[in-house]
Design a protein around this motif. Structure first.
Motif, mmCIF file in Angstrom:
data_model
loop_
_atom_site.group_PDB
_atom_site.id
_atom_site.type_symbol
_atom_site.label_atom_id
_atom_site.label_comp_id
_atom_site.label_asym_id
_atom_site.label_seq_id
_atom_site.Cartn_x
_atom_site.Cartn_y
_atom_site.Cartn_z
ATOM 1 N N SER A 140 33.499 -36.973 3.981
ATOM 2 C CA SER A 140 33.626 -37.976 5.055
ATOM 3 C C SER A 140 34.974 -37.877 5.766
ATOM 4 O O SER A 140 35.149 -38.433 6.848
ATOM 5 N N VAL A 141 35.924 -37.176 5.155
ATOM 6 C CA VAL A 141 37.291 -37.098 5.694
ATOM 7 C C VAL A 141 37.529 -35.719 6.288
ATOM 8 O O VAL A 141 37.175 -34.712 5.676
ATOM 9 N N GLY A 142 38.091 -35.664 7.484
ATOM 10 C CA GLY A 142 38.533 -34.372 7.997
ATOM 11 C C GLY A 142 37.764 -33.837 9.170
ATOM 12 O O GLY A 142 38.161 -32.845 9.779
ATOM 13 N N GLY A 143 36.616 -34.456 9.497
ATOM 14 C CA GLY A 143 35.977 -34.151 10.769
ATOM 15 C C GLY A 143 35.122 -32.908 10.828
ATOM 16 O O GLY A 143 34.692 -32.526 11.906
ATOM 17 N N LYS A 144 34.831 -32.266 9.684
ATOM 18 C CA LYS A 144 33.904 -31.136 9.762
ATOM 19 C C LYS A 144 32.483 -31.679 9.757
ATOM 20 O O LYS A 144 32.110 -32.447 8.866
ATOM 21 N N THR A 145 31.692 -31.281 10.768
ATOM 22 C CA THR A 145 30.293 -31.693 10.831
ATOM 23 C C THR A 145 29.465 -30.433 11.020
ATOM 24 O O THR A 145 29.956 -29.454 11.597
ATOM 25 N N ALA A 146 28.228 -30.433 10.529
ATOM 26 C CA ALA A 146 27.450 -29.190 10.632
ATOM 27 C C ALA A 146 26.012 -29.387 10.201
ATOM 28 O O ALA A 146 25.670 -30.358 9.537
ATOM 29 N N ILE A 147 25.193 -28.406 10.593
ATOM 30 C CA ILE A 147 23.869 -28.235 10.002
ATOM 31 C C ILE A 147 23.790 -26.822 9.431
ATOM 32 O O ILE A 147 24.586 -25.953 9.784
ATOM 33 N N ASP A 148 22.811 -26.637 8.537
ATOM 34 C CA ASP A 148 22.591 -25.309 7.957
ATOM 35 C C ASP A 148 21.536 -24.560 8.770
ATOM 36 O O ASP A 148 20.669 -25.168 9.395
ATOM 37 N N MET A 149 21.613 -23.258 8.691
ATOM 38 C CA MET A 149 20.544 -22.400 9.197
ATOM 39 C C MET A 149 19.967 -21.656 7.987
ATOM 40 O O MET A 149 20.670 -21.490 6.988
ATOM 41 N N PRO A 150 18.730 -21.169 8.075
ATOM 42 C CA PRO A 150 18.153 -20.482 6.908
ATOM 43 C C PRO A 150 19.023 -19.315 6.460
ATOM 44 O O PRO A 150 19.058 -18.952 5.287
ATOM 45 N N TYR A 151 19.755 -18.721 7.415
ATOM 46 C CA TYR A 151 20.541 -17.517 7.115
ATOM 47 C C TYR A 151 22.006 -17.802 6.830
ATOM 48 O O TYR A 151 22.742 -16.896 6.458
ATOM 49 N N ALA A 152 22.503 -19.019 7.024
ATOM 50 C CA ALA A 152 23.915 -19.303 6.711
ATOM 51 C C ALA A 152 24.136 -20.813 6.693
ATOM 52 O O ALA A 152 23.614 -21.546 7.536
ATOM 53 N N LYS A 153 24.937 -21.227 5.707
ATOM 54 C CA LYS A 153 25.202 -22.662 5.534
ATOM 55 C C LYS A 153 26.266 -23.145 6.523
ATOM 56 O O LYS A 153 27.226 -22.425 6.801
ATOM 57 N N ASN A 154 26.089 -24.356 7.012
ATOM 58 C CA ASN A 154 27.084 -25.030 7.873
ATOM 59 C C ASN A 154 27.480 -24.186 9.078
ATOM 60 O O ASN A 154 28.612 -24.278 9.560
ATOM 61 N N THR A 155 26.570 -23.359 9.565
ATOM 62 C CA THR A 155 27.023 -22.372 10.540
ATOM 63 C C THR A 155 26.991 -22.875 11.984
ATOM 64 O O THR A 155 27.587 -22.271 12.870
ATOM 65 N N VAL A 156 26.341 -24.012 12.211
ATOM 66 C CA VAL A 156 26.364 -24.637 13.542
ATOM 67 C C VAL A 156 26.998 -26.010 13.366
ATOM 68 O O VAL A 156 26.503 -26.831 12.587
ATOM 69 N N GLY A 157 28.099 -26.238 14.036
ATOM 70 C CA GLY A 157 28.757 -27.528 13.817
ATOM 71 C C GLY A 157 29.926 -27.731 14.757
ATOM 72 O O GLY A 157 30.104 -26.993 15.725
ATOM 73 N N ALA A 158 30.704 -28.764 14.450
ATOM 74 C CA ALA A 158 31.847 -29.099 15.307
ATOM 75 C C ALA A 158 32.907 -29.808 14.472
ATOM 76 O O ALA A 158 32.578 -30.438 13.461
ATOM 77 N N PHE A 159 34.141 -29.690 14.911
ATOM 78 C CA PHE A 159 35.186 -30.563 14.369
ATOM 79 C C PHE A 159 35.105 -31.864 15.164
ATOM 80 O O PHE A 159 35.232 -31.846 16.395
ATOM 81 N N TYR A 160 34.872 -32.973 14.491
ATOM 82 C CA TYR A 160 34.751 -34.251 15.205
ATOM 83 C C TYR A 160 35.210 -35.357 14.261
ATOM 84 O O TYR A 160 34.497 -35.727 13.329
ATOM 85 N N GLN A 161 36.415 -35.839 14.521
ATOM 86 C CA GLN A 161 36.990 -36.829 13.585
ATOM 87 C C GLN A 161 36.292 -38.176 13.736
ATOM 88 O O GLN A 161 36.088 -38.658 14.849
ATOM 89 N N PRO A 162 35.932 -38.792 12.592
ATOM 90 C CA PRO A 162 35.343 -40.131 12.666
ATOM 91 C C PRO A 162 36.364 -41.149 13.142
ATOM 92 O O PRO A 162 37.563 -40.998 12.904
#
Ligand code: NAD
Ligand code: GLY
Length: 362
Positions: A140-162
């Motif tokens: 929850s801390v640090g602003g890393k957000t992402a989704i997984d793809m079948p071929y790589a984890k957390n590979t689509v995402g953004a830095f976005y601080q809460p």
């Protein structure tokens, strides 16, 4: 209540930690943080029946119109399809740039809802209300957000601080013990890379005896220090990836179903310790100490029987790869991490020197 402020490049994240927060100050804190009065609360079908009601009714009393969306739980649902469900709910809730997405759940919900908040109308208000130990001590801390793809984890995402992170350690009371163990893997990580004194709070204690509120506060302080020093993961923050490069590869190769994130990180940390020992960097005694602790905390320490070339092939898809090289995080001594650059070929040669895992194909 513990109050911390994390001033990052884009904004100031307000962090509050207090037992019982969800039933008391959480809603007034959201109301004081965000301008709009519409909120979408994203959770999953395990969390919603247990923890939604006090937050939603508090928000309604504070003048909010709320909509809730409960996604299917689990890493295998950290997908573009779940993200699309959140966008649809944002539309139904009529969320504008003054409004808020609240992530109520573990790291899967935090990463998904965080990415939705980063992208819905190019960025709306985001409040993280983490309900797993993993999410409270880390995600929850640090602003890393992402989704997984079948071929790589957390590979689509953004830095976005809460805009706010509201942590109620009482929500951990409803977590299954194995999910407490997951979060403890990240606490052991902080001990290994930066805060050796955490081991005094972990060693020789059962899961039921641990002081979770203290572990959460201390871990958040450590993580906040890293994020302040290097918000966008260009240097020091990479140390937080100790155990993660190989851990992520294991998660991806096992279809995001065989291991929870903390379990894979536990295996990844042990592999990184053993690789460090082969390089003459990590003292062998530390491998035994941390391995015994992880086992006592209910975590796996050996990889599944995967051929080395498949594991290293999955590392090739890791987003932290830079060209053909990567930064492996190694431990020089307890509390001291180093960033060790090496090529994929060098990693393969090093990996080949590990004693084989029982059951692994040669
Ligand atoms: P999770 O979100 O899947 O939650 C674990 C399980 O606990 C789920 O089944 C969930 O429904 C359930 N649950 C959640 N809160 C509960 C509660 N209070 N009571 C009962 N059940 C509850 O897993 P996680 O371990 O919290 O998070 C793992 C994810 O976090 C991974 O996707 C990982 O990549 C991500 N992560 C992100 C960061 C980051 O910096 N963004 C850091 C670490 C991990
Ligand atoms: N969980 C790793 C990081 O936030 O950098």
């Amino acid at each position: 209540m513990i109050a911390l402020t994390l001033p990052t490049a884009g904004r100031q994240s307000e962090i509050r930690i207090a037992r019982g927060l969800l039933h008391s100050e959480a809603a007034p804190l959201v109301a004081a943080t965000v301008p709009g009065r519409r909120a979408l609360i994203v959770s999953d079908t395990n969390v919603e029946p247990i923890h939604l009601a006090p937050l939603a009714s508090g928000l309604q009393q504070a003048g909010f119109t709320t909509l809730s969306l409960a996604l299917e739980p689990g890493e295998q649902n950290k997908t573009a399809a779940s993200l699309e469900r959140i966008y649809r709910a944002c539309h139904l809730a009529g969320l504008t740039r003054r409004d808020t997405i609240i992530a109520l759940g573990g790291g899967v919900i935090g990463d998904l809802a965080g990415f939705a908040a980063a992208t819905w109308q190019r960025g709306i208000y985001l409040v993280q209300v983490p309900t797993t130990l993993m999410a409270q001590v880390d995600s929850s801390v640090g602003g890393k957000t992402a989704i997984d793809m079948p071929y790589a984890k957390n590979t689509v995402g953004a830095f976005y601080q809460p805009h706010a992170i509201l942590v109620d350690p009482d929500t951990l009371d409803t977590l299954p013990p194995a999910r407490l163990s997951d979060g403890l893997a990240e606490v052991v990580k902080y001990a290994a890379i930066r805060d050796p004194g955490l081991l005094d709070l972990l060693e020789g204690r059962s899961l039921a005896d641990l002081d979770y509120a203290t572990l959460v506060e201390r871990s958040i302080r450590t993580k906040a220090d890293y994020v302040l020093a290097d918000e966008f993961d260009q240097g020091l923050r990479m140390q937080l990836n100790f155990g993660h490069t190989l851990g992520h590869a294991i998660e991806q190769l096992t279809g995001y179903e065989a291991y929870f994130h903390g379990e894979a990180v536990s295996i990844g940390m042990m592999l990184a310790l053993r690789l460090g020992a082969i390089l003459g960097i990590t003292p062998p005694g530390l491998i035994d100490r941390l391995g015994s602790l992880l086992t006592a905390l209910g975590l796996p320490t050996t990889p599944p029987p995967l051929p080395a070339e498949r594991l290293l092939g999955a590392v090739r898809g890791d987003k932290k790869l830079l060209g053909d090289s990567l930064n492996l995080i190694l431990i020089r001594e307890l509390g001291e991490a180093i960033i060790h650059p090496l090529s994929l070929n060098e990693l393969a040669m090093l990996y080949a020197k590990l004693p084989p895992t029982p059951g692994a194909p040669a």
